[in-house]
Design a protein around this motif. Structure first.
Motif, PDB file in Angstrom:
ATOM      1  N   ALA A 177      30.835 -25.224  97.657  1.00 10.95           N
ATOM      2  CA  ALA A 177      30.709 -26.262  98.679  1.00 10.95           C
ATOM      3  C   ALA A 177      30.007 -27.524  98.178  1.00 10.95           C
ATOM      4  O   ALA A 177      30.471 -28.635  98.466  1.00 10.95           O
ATOM      5  CB  ALA A 177      29.994 -25.695  99.907  1.00 10.95           C
TER       6      ALA A 177
ATOM      7  N   VAL B 208      28.335 -28.343 104.163  1.00 12.06           N
ATOM      8  CA  VAL B 208      27.897 -27.540 103.022  1.00 12.06           C
ATOM      9  C   VAL B 208      27.108 -26.335 103.517  1.00 12.06           C
ATOM     10  O   VAL B 208      27.323 -25.199 103.051  1.00 12.06           O
ATOM     11  CB  VAL B 208      27.035 -28.397 102.060  1.00 12.06           C
ATOM     12  CG1 VAL B 208      26.385 -27.516 101.000  1.00 12.06           C
ATOM     13  CG2 VAL B 208      27.882 -29.476 101.403  1.00 12.06           C
ATOM     14  N   ASN B 209      26.215 -26.570 104.445  1.00  6.58           N
ATOM     15  CA  ASN B 209      25.404 -25.469 104.963  1.00  6.58           C
ATOM     16  C   ASN B 209      26.274 -24.369 105.561  1.00  6.58           C
ATOM     17  O   ASN B 209      26.092 -23.184 105.268  1.00  6.58           O
ATOM     18  CB  ASN B 209      24.439 -26.008 106.028  1.00  6.58           C
ATOM     19  CG  ASN B 209      23.397 -24.984 106.420  1.00  6.58           C
ATOM     20  OD1 ASN B 209      22.498 -24.662 105.654  1.00  6.58           O
ATOM     21  ND2 ASN B 209      23.535 -24.441 107.628  1.00  6.58           N
ATOM     22  N   GLN B 210      27.224 -24.761 106.397  1.00  8.92           N
ATOM     23  CA  GLN B 210      28.091 -23.765 107.035  1.00  8.92           C
ATOM     24  C   GLN B 210      28.972 -23.054 106.022  1.00  8.92           C
ATOM     25  O   GLN B 210      29.162 -21.830 106.092  1.00  8.92           O
ATOM     26  CB  GLN B 210      28.957 -24.428 108.111  1.00  8.92           C
ATOM     27  CG  GLN B 210      29.990 -23.490 108.720  1.00  8.92           C
ATOM     28  CD  GLN B 210      30.361 -23.866 110.135  1.00  8.92           C
ATOM     29  OE1 GLN B 210      29.538 -24.274 110.932  1.00  8.92           O
ATOM     30  NE2 GLN B 210      31.639 -23.716 110.456  1.00  8.92           N
TER      31      GLN B 210
ATOM     32  N   GLN C 104      26.501 -20.612 104.128  1.00 14.04           N
ATOM     33  CA  GLN C 104      25.850 -19.566 104.916  1.00 14.04           C
ATOM     34  C   GLN C 104      26.856 -18.690 105.652  1.00 14.04           C
ATOM     35  O   GLN C 104      26.681 -17.474 105.711  1.00 14.04           O
ATOM     36  CB  GLN C 104      24.872 -20.187 105.919  1.00 14.04           C
ATOM     37  CG  GLN C 104      23.784 -21.043 105.294  1.00 14.04           C
ATOM     38  CD  GLN C 104      22.923 -20.278 104.301  1.00 14.04           C
ATOM     39  OE1 GLN C 104      22.669 -19.095 104.480  1.00 14.04           O
ATOM     40  NE2 GLN C 104      22.479 -20.953 103.253  1.00 14.04           N
ATOM     41  N   LEU C 105      27.878 -19.310 106.226  1.00 17.11           N
ATOM     42  CA  LEU C 105      28.806 -18.531 107.052  1.00 17.11           C
ATOM     43  C   LEU C 105      30.000 -18.030 106.254  1.00 17.11           C
ATOM     44  O   LEU C 105      30.475 -16.916 106.477  1.00 17.11           O
ATOM     45  CB  LEU C 105      29.285 -19.386 108.239  1.00 17.11           C
ATOM     46  CG  LEU C 105      30.010 -18.644 109.369  1.00 17.11           C
ATOM     47  CD1 LEU C 105      29.108 -17.602 110.010  1.00 17.11           C
ATOM     48  CD2 LEU C 105      30.512 -19.626 110.421  1.00 17.11           C
ATOM     49  N   HIS C 106      30.476 -18.850 105.314  1.00 15.69           N
ATOM     50  CA  HIS C 106      31.701 -18.474 104.608  1.00 15.69           C
ATOM     51  C   HIS C 106      31.465 -18.065 103.169  1.00 15.69           C
ATOM     52  O   HIS C 106      32.407 -17.655 102.487  1.00 15.69           O
ATOM     53  CB  HIS C 106      32.693 -19.636 104.669  1.00 15.69           C
ATOM     54  CG  HIS C 106      33.027 -20.079 106.060  1.00 15.69           C
ATOM     55  ND1 HIS C 106      33.638 -19.258 106.981  1.00 15.69           N
ATOM     56  CD2 HIS C 106      32.814 -21.244 106.715  1.00 15.69           C
ATOM     57  CE1 HIS C 106      33.804 -19.901 108.124  1.00 15.69           C
ATOM     58  NE2 HIS C 106      33.301 -21.121 107.994  1.00 15.69           N
TER      59      HIS C 106
END
Lengths: 194, 194
Positions: free
Chosen positions: A178, A166-168, A171-173
């Motif tokens: 998520a 979820v974090n990635q 934050q990244l995508h």
DNA sequence: GTGTTTAGCGACCGATCGTTCGGACTCTAT
DNA sequence: ATAGAGTCCGAACGATCGGTCGCTAAACAC
């Protein structure tokens, strides 16, 4: 006996302000990216004024982590403890976890998730604190999984995977869906595999 | 025309050595923890001798990332491209991914996984390169998922979750069975949910 | 009042940061 | 032999790092 003279309230408030700013910086630039000079400049204080509350940079890092851990427990763990053990509590823990990751109150996302990666292969008190936090979390999930009849180790691995995911994703995508996907995945793990 | 005079082989070898050492340091202390001075000391070189090959620290970071990305592609992506599209290729991609995470050749685990967290909310070329790498990986998985009839977005999320999970299980919790658990989880995602 | 305690400041420390520059040296092309 | 290209070193740059010290000013106890 009040051990604090000169406005203990003010001093505590200052300390809280420093910790909040440090956590905010750390969520973006990492705990090692928290700098006394930058912190002092941002807060319009002197470097010694900042460091006086914590002694060392590591003390400041630990204070920031402790603050975030307390917040995590209050928002994720404690609300779920009212639910029945086993599946109800597990789903509550996961749901609150994923919602927390989507809204940590910090500009750079979840500091605990980031710190786990930043300090996983280092040594020192910061590593120890972060590792302990995540081991506690694992123990908590494991204890509940034992009430379900599921494959404890396998389900634990699959649930633990969803948080960093979820974090990635956020934050990244930039994937704001998520948390919903993770909740759905958690239900698949906990129900379909029974 | 050979543009390089004085022992092009030597210079290339020196450059390779620097990159390898930088990647090793970065896997433990992060890409921002790679320092010209420390690099020079470890390699018994001068700081200017190190930096001369890359111009700036960011250039060095990018060179290290590019090296690791090439390694990732060679070990994970390319071997799987021989498999049939769809499920066979997906399982191969995941299996190679998880095996790679368990043996990256770097002392601190997977640099790409760590860099995704370290640079997710920053700006600059390093962030862009890391984000592009992971977007490529997502596109690759997504393209294969479209051949399966599965819920593409949901399955993509669940597969993407397993990599960081393997990395954390190994690096932070010392769970060497993580790749096997991830392979089993991937098969659950790809087959049971059909 | 006096004395004590403490938050915070300003100046400073040695170390290290990333980077620049000039020169010494080695190789290749002519 | 000479000129050029390129590798690497050593010294230095300003900036910043984490941390120390002595001080001032304010709050308290008495």
């Amino acid at each position: 006996m009040s051990l604090m003279r000169r406005s203990a309230v003010d001093a505590q408030h200052t300390r809280d302000t420093i910790i909040a700013k440090a956590a905010a910086i750390a969520s973006v630039d990492g705990l090692e990216g928290v700098t006394i000079g930058r912190l002092a400049a941002d807060l319009a204080m002197s470097k010694s004024g900042v460091l006086g509350h914590f002694g060392t940079k590591e003390g400041l890092q630990l204070a920031a982590i402790d603050r975030v851990i307390a917040d995590f427990r209050a928002k994720v763990v404690e609300p779920a403890l009212t639910r029945d053990r086993g599946l109800p509590r597990l789903t509550a823990l996961c749901d609150h976890w994923f919602d927390y990751l989507a809204d940590t109150g910090l500009p750079g996302g979840c500091l605990l998730t980031a710190a786990a990666v930043e300090f996983d292969t280092r040594t020192g008190e910061v590593h120890d604190t972060v590792a302990e936090l995540w081991n506690d979390w694992r123990r908590l999930l494991r204890a509940e999984l034992k009430h379900t009849g599921l494959d404890v180790d396998q389900c634990l691995f699959e649930l633990m995977a969803l948080g960093p995911a979820v974090n990635q994703a956020i934050q990244l995508h930039g994937d704001r869906k998520a948390p919903e996907r993770a909740k759905r995945a958690a239900r698949t793990v906990l129900l379909v595999k029974a």
